[in-house]
Every structure is written in structure tokens, then in C-alpha cells.
Design a protein around this motif. Structure first.
Motif, mmCIF file in Angstrom:
data_model
loop_
_atom_site.group_PDB
_atom_site.id
_atom_site.type_symbol
_atom_site.label_atom_id
_atom_site.label_comp_id
_atom_site.label_asym_id
_atom_site.label_seq_id
_atom_site.Cartn_x
_atom_site.Cartn_y
_atom_site.Cartn_z
ATOM 1 N N ASN A 123 -8.194 -0.116 -0.010
ATOM 2 C CA ASN A 123 -7.629 -0.266 -1.416
ATOM 3 C C ASN A 123 -6.543 0.708 -1.763
ATOM 4 N N SER A 124 -5.579 0.173 -1.795
ATOM 5 C CA SER A 124 -4.349 0.924 -2.261
ATOM 6 C C SER A 124 -4.070 1.730 -3.514
ATOM 7 N N LYS A 125 -5.329 1.432 -4.560
ATOM 8 C CA LYS A 125 -5.427 2.139 -5.819
ATOM 9 C C LYS A 125 -6.271 3.199 -5.738
ATOM 10 N N MET A 126 -6.934 3.496 -4.503
ATOM 11 C CA MET A 126 -7.950 4.689 -4.386
ATOM 12 C C MET A 126 -7.062 5.644 -3.391
ATOM 13 N N SER A 127 -7.618 6.758 -3.717
ATOM 14 C CA SER A 127 -6.931 7.984 -2.914
ATOM 15 C C SER A 127 -7.849 8.099 -1.601
ATOM 16 N N VAL A 128 -7.368 8.810 -0.685
ATOM 17 C CA VAL A 128 -7.986 9.120 0.605
ATOM 18 C C VAL A 128 -9.445 9.430 0.189
ATOM 19 N N GLU A 129 -9.612 10.742 -0.774
ATOM 20 C CA GLU A 129 -10.745 11.369 -0.924
ATOM 21 C C GLU A 129 -11.639 10.087 -1.396
ATOM 22 N N ARG A 165 -6.152 14.437 1.272
ATOM 23 C CA ARG A 165 -7.206 13.584 0.556
ATOM 24 C C ARG A 165 -6.801 13.201 -0.800
ATOM 25 N N GLN A 166 -5.605 13.757 -1.483
ATOM 26 C CA GLN A 166 -5.315 13.352 -2.786
ATOM 27 C C GLN A 166 -4.082 12.395 -2.754
ATOM 28 N N LYS A 167 -3.924 11.947 -1.386
ATOM 29 C CA LYS A 167 -2.676 11.079 -1.295
ATOM 30 C C LYS A 167 -3.390 9.831 -1.216
ATOM 31 N N TYR A 168 -2.311 8.418 -1.463
ATOM 32 C CA TYR A 168 -2.550 7.170 -1.339
ATOM 33 C C TYR A 168 -2.235 6.590 0.147
ATOM 34 N N PRO A 169 -2.996 5.536 0.467
ATOM 35 C CA PRO A 169 -2.707 4.869 1.483
ATOM 36 C C PRO A 169 -1.230 4.474 1.878
ATOM 37 N N HIS A 170 -0.309 4.029 0.656
ATOM 38 C CA HIS A 170 1.072 3.860 1.050
ATOM 39 C C HIS A 170 1.746 5.081 1.503
#
Length: 345
Positions: A123-129, A165-170
């Protein structure tokens, strides 16, 4: 980076030492074909057609075959993302074949999947964490502090940094996104993981890194893998046993070295003959054989040939192949093949 070869020290060939994790018996998955104004069922697409095999604890079973052979459908059946049409699926001696989704949920902790495309599966809207924490929340495991500690642990295990962990998939490369997918799958500490073409969407230079990571994690956590792929070289490196699928059925299954060095089914022989030989001094050079070119196209699973489904492309087909369906029989210890060439009856 070179691929680590899979040693079979933890895979015992003696029946007494094998521990069955998954037992599949005569499993089928037919999808209805709708047609007409009323959208009535006019046929069935036989994605998986009467498949039986066993997966042993701690091993990697590779599944190979052409696109449309039913590999991914089979994987989804095993972890009940799809409901089987017929047959039985046993997981740790428990029958999970007909469980409703709410009944399957407790088993999700022990069964996970890593998909082919990490970008599409995250899910691109969720952070790694958030992505890694979600399975823990769904399963109701651990408090917030414990979840954070588990997330940090698994992030480190897959080769990412705590700050990631605070970053996003993109914000990640394809290989890094697949590491996130692996972390998400392993955060529940499962026993069984379906790997559905996990490196086919990655650059060749990154594939070895991810495969070596998966092997290290398997050794550390005692994981059991079903590794689905079309790349025969990749499957050989990571698997202890290899099963070959053709049009929803198993054509052959054997320990990897035996299958690659002495394939019995005509389809397996054709697949292995397509592996490019780069260096004849390397181990793969031992498998050098005349290239076999199959005639015709893969038949439709909506209308498979009678008898042996491979007969329409098989250079060794004879009259019986059109009438009788060959059963998967054991030719030698742990080596099974479905072909009338080896059936004396």
C-alpha cells in the motif's frame, strides 16, 4: 554477487526423518466460464487439475512451468487465498480445505506469501513501519512497544536501516521494496512461506542478493518455502526438490540434482534443454543436451487435451496417450513422473 548454493543437509531423504508440513491430495481448482445474456456457466477453466504432493518441514520445494500452468493458483490454494473445488489440503495434520475465512485467520500467522511485484503488493499510502506492523495488529499480537521492537528486529534482518521504517514504498528501489515485502511476511514468524516469482520483477544484479537473503532467513528461522518461478536456474539454486507443472497437473517431481541431471518426462527434458550454457566448465555444463523445440502452443486450460495433456506437443506421444491419463508414479526413490513411457501397465 554470486548465488549461494542450497545444501540439502537439513532435508533428510530417509522417510523416518522427514516431517510433513503440508500434504496435498487430489486438489482441483476450476473457475466457471460464463457466457450468454444470462451469464450462465458454459464451461470450466481447469487451473489446477487433480494435484497431489507433500512439502516437508524446512525444505524448499520449487515449482516450475510455463505461464498458465497453474503454479500461482496452486500456491494461493495452499494458504487458502482461494477455495479448492475438490481435494484435501492438510497443514500440520489439520484439514484446512473447507475452512471459512474467519476460521483460516488463525493459520495466517503460520502461512504467508511474498508476491512477484513488491510495488503492487504494498500500500503506497502506508509507511514501512505501518506495512510491517499491520499483520501483527490484524492477528492481535503484542502491545505497541513490543510491536515496535519486532519491527526494528525484522527490518534489520532483511537488510534495511532503522530509519527506513518512516519512509514509503515509492522511496525505495525494486530490490528494497521486495525486502519490505519479505519483512512483512516474516514479522509474524510463520512456518511456511509461498514465494510467488519473488525475483522475476527485479534486475538480474539484484536477484542474487534477494535470493541469498531468503536462504539466510530460511536457515535462521527454520522456514519452509514453496518457491514458484519460471527461471529454471534460480529454482535449481534455492530448492531441494523441484516439481514441474504443465496445464494444471504435475508432470514430474524429484530432488533437484536428480531432476536436472536425469529428467524423465518429455516436458521436463524440453524445459531443461532451454537453459543457456555459458561456461561448459561450470556445473551447469554437465546438463548440456540437445535443445528440444516443442511444437504448437500451450492448450487452453478451458479445453485441455484428453488423456495426457502434454500429448499434443510431445515428440514421443503414442495412441495410449490420447486415451488414458498418466498417473504420477514413483520410478525411483523420491522421483515421480506422470508419463506412459514409464508405466508398465
Amino acid at each position: 554477487m554470486t548465488l549461494k548454493t542450497t545444501e540439502s543437509s537439513h532435508y533428510q531423504t530417509s522417510e523416518e526423518k522427514k516431517e510433513v508440513l503440508i500434504d496435498v491430495k487430489n486438489v482441483k481448482k476450476y473457475f466457471p466460464i460464463k457466457g450468454g445474456v444470462l451469464k450462465r456457466t458454459i464451461g470450466q477453466l481447469k487451473a489446477v487439475d487433480d494435484v497431489s504432493f507433500t512439502i516437508y518441514k524446512g525444505e524448499t520445494l520449487g515449482i516450475v512451468g510455463e505461464s498458465g500452468s497453474g503454479k500461482s493458483t496452486l500456491g494461493r490454494l495452499l494458504i487458502r487465498l482461494l477455495d479448492p473445488t475438490e481435494g484435501k489440503i492438510m497443514f500440520q495434520n489439520a484439514d484446512i480445505t473447507h475452512l471459512k475465512q474467519r476460521q483460516v485467520r488463525p493459520y495466517r500467522q503460520d502461512m504467508q506469501i511474498v508476491f512477484q511485484d513488491p510495488f503492487a503488493s504494498l500500500n503506497s499510502k502506508m509507511s514501512v513501519e505501518q506495512l510491517i506492523e499491520e499483520p501483527l495488529i490484524v492477528q492481535g499480537l503484542l502491545n505497541k512497544k513490543e510491536r515496535k521492537a519486532r519491527i526494528l528486529e525484522i527490518i534489520e534482518k532483511v537488510g534495511l536501516r532503522p530509519s527506513d521504517r518512516q519512509k514509503y514504498p515509492h522511496e525505495f528501489s525494486g530490490g528494497q521494496r521486495q525486502r519490505i515485502s519479505i519483512a512483512r511476511a516474516l514479522v509474524l514468524k510463520p512456518k511456511f512461506v509461498i514465494c510467488d516469482e519473488p525475483v522475476s520483477a527485479l534486475d538480474v544484479s539484484i536477484q542474487a542478493q534477494v535470493l541469498n537473503l531468503m536462504k539466510d532467513l530460511q536457515d535462521e528461522f527454520g522456514l519452509t518455502y514453496l518457491f514458484i518461478a519460471h527461471d529454471l536456474s534460480v529454482v535449481k539454486h534455492i530448492s531441494e526438490r523441484v516439481a514441474v507443472m504443465y496445464l494444471g497437473r504435475l508432470a514430474e517431481i524429484a530432488p533437484k540434482n536428480r531432476l536436472y541431471e536425469n529428467p524423465l518426462h518429455p516436458y521436463t527434458k524440453a524445459l531443461l534443454s532451454s537453459i543457456p550454457i555459458i561456461d561448459l566448465d561450470e556445473e551447469v555444463g554437465k546438463m548440456k543436451r540437445e535443445k528440444i523445440k516443442l511444437s504448437g502452443d500451450l492448450p487452453s486450460p478451458a479445453n485441455p487435451p484428453s488423456g495426457c495433456t502434454f500429448r499434443t506437443r510431445c515428440p514421443q506421444a503414442h495412441d495410449r496417450c490420447a486415451i488414458d491419463r498418466p498417473e504420477l508414479i514413483e520410478i525411483e526413490e523420491d522421483h515421480f513422473v506422470a508419463c506412459h513411457l514409464y508405466d508398465s501397465n
